[in-house]
Design a protein around this motif. Structure first.
Motif, PDB file in Angstrom:
ATOM      1  N   PRO A 126     -47.175 -20.213 -14.977  1.00 33.42           N
ATOM      2  CA  PRO A 126     -48.531 -20.709 -15.235  1.00 33.42           C
ATOM      3  C   PRO A 126     -49.527 -20.243 -14.166  1.00 33.42           C
ATOM      4  O   PRO A 126     -49.203 -20.238 -12.976  1.00 33.42           O
ATOM      5  CB  PRO A 126     -48.361 -22.236 -15.208  1.00 33.42           C
ATOM      6  N   LYS A 127     -50.713 -19.849 -14.634  1.00 32.01           N
ATOM      7  CA  LYS A 127     -51.731 -19.286 -13.750  1.00 32.01           C
ATOM      8  C   LYS A 127     -52.177 -20.278 -12.675  1.00 32.01           C
ATOM      9  O   LYS A 127     -52.605 -19.879 -11.598  1.00 32.01           O
ATOM     10  CB  LYS A 127     -52.951 -18.850 -14.573  1.00 32.01           C
ATOM     11  N   GLU A 128     -52.082 -21.578 -13.005  1.00 27.20           N
ATOM     12  CA  GLU A 128     -52.572 -22.623 -12.082  1.00 27.20           C
ATOM     13  C   GLU A 128     -51.818 -22.616 -10.750  1.00 27.20           C
ATOM     14  O   GLU A 128     -52.301 -23.167  -9.759  1.00 27.20           O
ATOM     15  CB  GLU A 128     -52.453 -24.011 -12.724  1.00 27.20           C
ATOM     16  N   ASN A 129     -50.650 -21.999 -10.739  1.00 28.10           N
ATOM     17  CA  ASN A 129     -49.864 -21.956  -9.496  1.00 28.10           C
ATOM     18  C   ASN A 129     -50.388 -20.910  -8.509  1.00 28.10           C
ATOM     19  O   ASN A 129     -49.986 -20.907  -7.341  1.00 28.10           O
ATOM     20  CB  ASN A 129     -48.390 -21.665  -9.803  1.00 28.10           C
ATOM     21  N   HIS A 130     -51.257 -20.017  -9.002  1.00 30.41           N
ATOM     22  CA  HIS A 130     -51.872 -18.994  -8.142  1.00 30.41           C
ATOM     23  C   HIS A 130     -50.839 -18.141  -7.411  1.00 30.41           C
ATOM     24  O   HIS A 130     -50.963 -17.863  -6.211  1.00 30.41           O
ATOM     25  CB  HIS A 130     -52.827 -19.640  -7.127  1.00 30.41           C
ATOM     26  N   VAL A 131     -49.827 -17.712  -8.142  1.00 31.11           N
ATOM     27  CA  VAL A 131     -48.811 -16.806  -7.597  1.00 31.11           C
ATOM     28  C   VAL A 131     -48.880 -15.496  -8.376  1.00 31.11           C
ATOM     29  O   VAL A 131     -48.828 -15.498  -9.607  1.00 31.11           O
ATOM     30  CB  VAL A 131     -47.392 -17.407  -7.687  1.00 31.11           C
ATOM     31  N   PHE A 132     -49.002 -14.389  -7.652  1.00 31.80           N
ATOM     32  CA  PHE A 132     -49.142 -13.098  -8.321  1.00 31.80           C
ATOM     33  C   PHE A 132     -47.805 -12.558  -8.809  1.00 31.80           C
ATOM     34  O   PHE A 132     -46.750 -12.852  -8.246  1.00 31.80           O
ATOM     35  CB  PHE A 132     -49.808 -12.090  -7.378  1.00 31.80           C
ATOM     36  N   LYS A 133     -47.860 -11.759  -9.865  1.00 30.42           N
ATOM     37  CA  LYS A 133     -46.674 -11.125 -10.420  1.00 30.42           C
ATOM     38  C   LYS A 133     -46.091 -10.141  -9.398  1.00 30.42           C
ATOM     39  O   LYS A 133     -46.839  -9.576  -8.583  1.00 30.42           O
ATOM     40  CB  LYS A 133     -47.034 -10.352 -11.698  1.00 30.42           C
ATOM     41  N   PRO A 134     -44.797  -9.923  -9.443  1.00 29.02           N
ATOM     42  CA  PRO A 134     -44.199  -8.932  -8.540  1.00 29.02           C
ATOM     43  C   PRO A 134     -44.855  -7.565  -8.740  1.00 29.02           C
ATOM     44  O   PRO A 134     -45.049  -7.118  -9.876  1.00 29.02           O
ATOM     45  CB  PRO A 134     -42.730  -8.896  -8.974  1.00 29.02           C
ATOM     46  N   GLY A 135     -45.220  -6.925  -7.648  1.00 29.18           N
ATOM     47  CA  GLY A 135     -45.847  -5.601  -7.731  1.00 29.18           C
ATOM     48  C   GLY A 135     -47.343  -5.621  -7.932  1.00 29.18           C
ATOM     49  O   GLY A 135     -47.993  -4.561  -7.947  1.00 29.18           O
ATOM     50  N   ALA A 136     -47.937  -6.813  -8.117  1.00 26.62           N
ATOM     51  CA  ALA A 136     -49.388  -6.901  -8.318  1.00 26.62           C
ATOM     52  C   ALA A 136     -50.117  -6.430  -7.064  1.00 26.62           C
ATOM     53  O   ALA A 136     -49.760  -6.797  -5.944  1.00 26.62           O
ATOM     54  CB  ALA A 136     -49.791  -8.335  -8.649  1.00 26.62           C
ATOM     55  N   ALA A 137     -51.154  -5.598  -7.257  1.00 23.89           N
ATOM     56  CA  ALA A 137     -51.871  -5.021  -6.120  1.00 23.89           C
ATOM     57  C   ALA A 137     -53.377  -5.155  -6.297  1.00 23.89           C
ATOM     58  O   ALA A 137     -53.890  -5.141  -7.425  1.00 23.89           O
ATOM     59  CB  ALA A 137     -51.493  -3.547  -5.960  1.00 23.89           C
ATOM     60  N   PHE A 138     -54.057  -5.245  -5.176  1.00 24.61           N
ATOM     61  CA  PHE A 138     -55.522  -5.372  -5.176  1.00 24.61           C
ATOM     62  C   PHE A 138     -56.169  -4.185  -5.897  1.00 24.61           C
ATOM     63  O   PHE A 138     -57.155  -4.352  -6.615  1.00 24.61           O
ATOM     64  CB  PHE A 138     -56.039  -5.472  -3.734  1.00 24.61           C
ATOM     65  N   ASN A 139     -55.601  -2.998  -5.710  1.00 23.93           N
ATOM     66  CA  ASN A 139     -56.164  -1.803  -6.347  1.00 23.93           C
ATOM     67  C   ASN A 139     -56.147  -1.881  -7.868  1.00 23.93           C
ATOM     68  O   ASN A 139     -57.005  -1.303  -8.544  1.00 23.93           O
ATOM     69  CB  ASN A 139     -55.410  -0.549  -5.883  1.00 23.93           C
ATOM     70  N   GLN A 140     -55.161  -2.606  -8.439  1.00 23.19           N
ATOM     71  CA  GLN A 140     -55.120  -2.789  -9.891  1.00 23.19           C
ATOM     72  C   GLN A 140     -56.338  -3.591 -10.358  1.00 23.19           C
ATOM     73  O   GLN A 140     -56.955  -3.261 -11.380  1.00 23.19           O
ATOM     74  CB  GLN A 140     -53.839  -3.529 -10.291  1.00 23.19           C
ATOM     75  N   ALA A 141     -56.658  -4.643  -9.614  1.00 20.56           N
ATOM     76  CA  ALA A 141     -57.836  -5.458  -9.950  1.00 20.56           C
ATOM     77  C   ALA A 141     -59.113  -4.631  -9.797  1.00 20.56           C
ATOM     78  O   ALA A 141     -60.044  -4.753 -10.598  1.00 20.56           O
ATOM     79  CB  ALA A 141     -57.884  -6.703  -9.071  1.00 20.56           C
ATOM     80  N   MET A 142     -59.151  -3.782  -8.758  1.00 16.16           N
ATOM     81  CA  MET A 142     -60.326  -2.929  -8.560  1.00 16.16           C
ATOM     82  C   MET A 142     -60.488  -1.956  -9.724  1.00 16.16           C
ATOM     83  O   MET A 142     -61.613  -1.670 -10.159  1.00 16.16           O
ATOM     84  CB  MET A 142     -60.214  -2.146  -7.252  1.00 16.16           C
ATOM     85  N   ASP A 143     -59.375  -1.454 -10.256  1.00 12.92           N
ATOM     86  CA  ASP A 143     -59.448  -0.569 -11.424  1.00 12.92           C
ATOM     87  C   ASP A 143     -60.026  -1.297 -12.631  1.00 12.92           C
ATOM     88  O   ASP A 143     -60.840  -0.739 -13.379  1.00 12.92           O
ATOM     89  CB  ASP A 143     -58.060  -0.022 -11.770  1.00 12.92           C
ATOM     90  N   MET A 144     -59.606  -2.549 -12.835  1.00 14.28           N
ATOM     91  CA  MET A 144     -60.166  -3.360 -13.939  1.00 14.28           C
ATOM     92  C   MET A 144     -61.668  -3.560 -13.744  1.00 14.28           C
ATOM     93  O   MET A 144     -62.451  -3.466 -14.700  1.00 14.28           O
ATOM     94  CB  MET A 144     -59.473  -4.724 -14.004  1.00 14.28           C
ATOM     95  N   TYR A 145     -62.055  -3.823 -12.494  1.00 11.46           N
ATOM     96  CA  TYR A 145     -63.463  -4.052 -12.171  1.00 11.46           C
ATOM     97  C   TYR A 145     -64.289  -2.790 -12.451  1.00 11.46           C
ATOM     98  O   TYR A 145     -65.347  -2.855 -13.087  1.00 11.46           O
ATOM     99  CB  TYR A 145     -63.593  -4.458 -10.700  1.00 11.46           C
ATOM    100  N   ARG A 146     -63.778  -1.639 -11.995  1.00 10.36           N
ATOM    101  CA  ARG A 146     -64.493  -0.373 -12.202  1.00 10.36           C
ATOM    102  C   ARG A 146     -64.551  -0.011 -13.689  1.00 10.36           C
ATOM    103  O   ARG A 146     -65.584   0.436 -14.188  1.00 10.36           O
ATOM    104  CB  ARG A 146     -63.802   0.748 -11.424  1.00 10.36           C
ATOM    105  N   PHE A 147     -63.433  -0.204 -14.390  1.00 11.80           N
ATOM    106  CA  PHE A 147     -63.406   0.078 -15.824  1.00 11.80           C
ATOM    107  C   PHE A 147     -64.441  -0.772 -16.553  1.00 11.80           C
ATOM    108  O   PHE A 147     -65.191  -0.263 -17.401  1.00 11.80           O
ATOM    109  CB  PHE A 147     -62.011  -0.214 -16.389  1.00 11.80           C
TER     110      PHE A 147
END
Length: 297
Positions: A54-75
């Motif tokens: 559940p997202k409410e736990n605020h735990v990232f998926k294994p391998g999740a990286a800040f650069n992935q979020a930046m790619d979503m932001y730029r896209f």
């Protein structure tokens, strides 16, 4: 109900918080800089898909990286720019259709400020107030020229339409007394009145989201959209989620195919998706095989 108790956190504290939750941060200094200039609250929407359930736990998926979020932001940013550029063409064409057809049919250059042209008096008063407000703050040379040369209280409709927001123009369209005139305007885009009205609401919302830099790519929109059973122009055949970005893109493409039959929106969309292969297009509502739909040919 509880009081809001969260306090301000600096970009450095936020970067450390993300790392403590399992997000891989490639460059701490750069991450802090992005958080400082984008804002954590805005950026958190792009971190959300990287969280474990559940997202409410605020735990990232294994391998999740800040650069992935930046790619979503730029896209998302590039998607908004592409959509806004296409919507501009639709907005101009719709304004032109409303002004030209109603002016021709009524024979009245000042129909937009003539209450006899509208069926709902209260709605007319509200749009008239919006027209007055836009006129009062307008610094356009053509408005100044009209005021200096003519004694009429309002400029003709084709001048007013240039300073009115798209949302006001659609309100004016909805209130035109003559159903025949509204029908002719909708038929300019091969649509019935209810569907034209519904789709213009989607176009207006999309335009406003683009202008206010709101997240679009994986958003679920609140509006329910009307559709026509039989379309005289190429449309989609695969069932899709109407409240996702893909359906808004389909509506934009539909209008463009009529306004500018040789438009390159498909090329621009393909290029954008190819530039960001990590983006989950299904989160945008793209169905498998969308490229072969009649609309996109």
């Amino acid at each position: 109900m509880a009081h809001y108790s969260k306090t301000y956190s600096s970009p450095a504290q936020l970067a450390a918080l993300l790392q403590s939750r399992g997000l891989h941060v490639e460059n701490v200094t750069r991450t802090e800089n992005y958080l400082r200039h984008i804002g954590y609250y805005r950026f958190s929407a792009y971190l959300y898909p990287l969280l474990n359930t559940p997202k409410e736990n605020h735990v990232f998926k294994p391998g999740a990286a800040f650069n992935q979020a930046m790619d979503m932001y730029r896209f998302d940013r590039h998607l908004r720019l592409m959509m806004f550029n296409q919507i501009e063409k639709i907005e101009i064409a719709v304004r032109s259709a409303i002004v030209n057809i109603t002016s021709r049919e009524t024979g009245n250059p000042f129909w937009m400020t003539d209450p006899s042209c509208f069926y709902d008096a209260n709605a007319y008063v509200k749009t008239k107030q919006l027209i007055d407000a836009e006129l009062a703050k307008s610094r356009e040379d053509f408005i100044k020229h009209f005021r200096n040369k003519y004694t009429d209280p309002y400029p003709p409709t084709w001048m007013l339409a240039e300073i009115l927001p798209l949302g006001v123009m659609t309100k004016i369209y909805n209130n035109i007394k003559s159903n025949q005139i509204r029908k002719k305007i909708a038929q300019e885009f091969a649509l019935g009145i209810p569907v034209f009205n519904s789709w213009m609401t989607i176009i207006t919302v999309a335009r406003n989201n683009c202008c206010h830099h709101a997240r679009i790519w994986n958003r679920t929109f609140a509006l329910q959209v009307l559709t026509m059973r039989r379309m005289s122009q190429p449309w989609i055949t695969i069932p899709v989620k109407q409240r996702k970005a893909y359906f808004s893109l389909c509506i934009i493409k539909y209008f463009l195919n009529i306004i500018s039959p040789h438009n390159d929106m498909k090329v621009k969309l393909d290029t954008l998706l190819a530039a960001y292969p990590g983006i989950d297009s299904s989160a945008m509502g793209f169905p498998i095989g969308w490229e072969s739909e009649p609309l996109w040919q």
